[in-house]
Design an enzyme around this catalytic site. Sequence first.
Site, PDB file in Angstrom:
ATOM      1  N   CYS A  94       0.813  -1.221   0.000  1.00 52.93           N
ATOM      2  CA  CYS A  94       0.000   0.000   0.000  1.00 52.93           C
ATOM      3  C   CYS A  94       0.852   1.279   0.000  1.00 52.93           C
ATOM      4  CB  CYS A  94      -0.980  -0.035   1.161  1.00 52.93           C
ATOM      5  SG  CYS A  94      -2.388   1.057   0.863  1.00 52.93           S
ATOM      6  N   HIS A 190      -3.445  -5.494   2.221  1.00 50.74           N
ATOM      7  CA  HIS A 190      -3.083  -5.592   3.637  1.00 50.74           C
ATOM      8  C   HIS A 190      -3.722  -6.853   4.185  1.00 50.74           C
ATOM      9  CE1 HIS A 190      -1.745  -1.418   4.371  1.00 50.74           C
ATOM     10  NE2 HIS A 190      -2.698  -1.024   3.568  1.00 50.74           N
TER      11      HIS A 190
HETATM   12  N1  GLN Z   1      -2.115   6.783   2.247  1.00 49.17           N
HETATM   13  C1  GLN Z   1      -2.308   5.925   1.124  1.00 49.17           C
HETATM   14  C2  GLN Z   1      -3.674   6.033   0.479  1.00 49.17           C
HETATM   15  O1  GLN Z   1      -4.644   6.313   1.144  1.00 49.17           O
HETATM   16  C3  GLN Z   1      -2.001   4.510   1.517  1.00 49.17           C
HETATM   17  C4  GLN Z   1      -2.879   4.011   2.596  1.00 49.17           C
HETATM   18  C5  GLN Z   1      -2.461   2.668   3.106  1.00 49.17           C
HETATM   19  O2  GLN Z   1      -1.286   2.344   3.205  1.00 49.17           O
HETATM   20  N2  GLN Z   1      -3.460   1.908   3.507  1.00 49.17           N
HETATM   21  O3  GLN Z   1      -3.775   5.844  -0.730  1.00 49.17           O
END
Ligand code: GLN
Length: 240
Positions: A94, A190
Amino acid sequence: MKINILHMYPDLLNLYGDRGNIACMEQRLRWRGIDVETHCCTCREDNIDIENTDIIFIGGGSDREQKIVCGRLLEKKDMLSEYVENDGVLVAVCGGYQLLGKYYKLEDETVKGLEILDIYTEQGSPRLIGNVVLSSDFAERKIVGFENHGGRTFIGNHTPLGKVVVGHGNDGVSGAEGVVYKNVTATYLHGPLLPKNPQLCDRILTQALKRRYPDFKELAPLDDSLENRGNEYIVNRFCK
Ligand code: GLN
């Protein structure tokens, strides 16, 4: 045999149990009698012994945390690019995935990335949230996980990790999820990712072992019936 894992910035990037990916890699090595040690590089202490690093893991984080971490990562840009081009194994989830690209464009600023992958990310609305099922050339079984991202990632000519069967994926429209490049596995999933997808975990471990020990052939099989039941449960729940 011994494998060294480097967990980069777990003090900032560690959402939705990303740390579970490290625990999974460690345990699947130990079950095979292979030693493993995990080192952390944090905002307080970020000296890296890259020569002795076999697997780098970068997890996900909020936009705020990503902005903080990006400056620290950029200091290591050349070292990390060289590591990847020399077939170093890297797993990014992510926010970590987004930071491997050219940039992550937010409403009011653009966060520079490591340019290891020829990809870019732009913030969009709504957030892309939910369970994900992928079909993938990199695992016989479906890959399952959970996504929650505002960013839309455009991967150009890169090879995706998989095709979206359920969920949104990289940008919500292309049907592609993640990127596989050399020994890099980058994904929005995740959950954590590896305990529910043991084949993918073993693929990553094998890459690391072959790089460190050129004569290494293959991992001994494990009884993955429990892990596979977990994986199948998700597939059956969301694919019907
Ligand atoms: N901040 C990033 C987004 O919202 C990644 C979020 C995350 O790692 N879940 O796209």
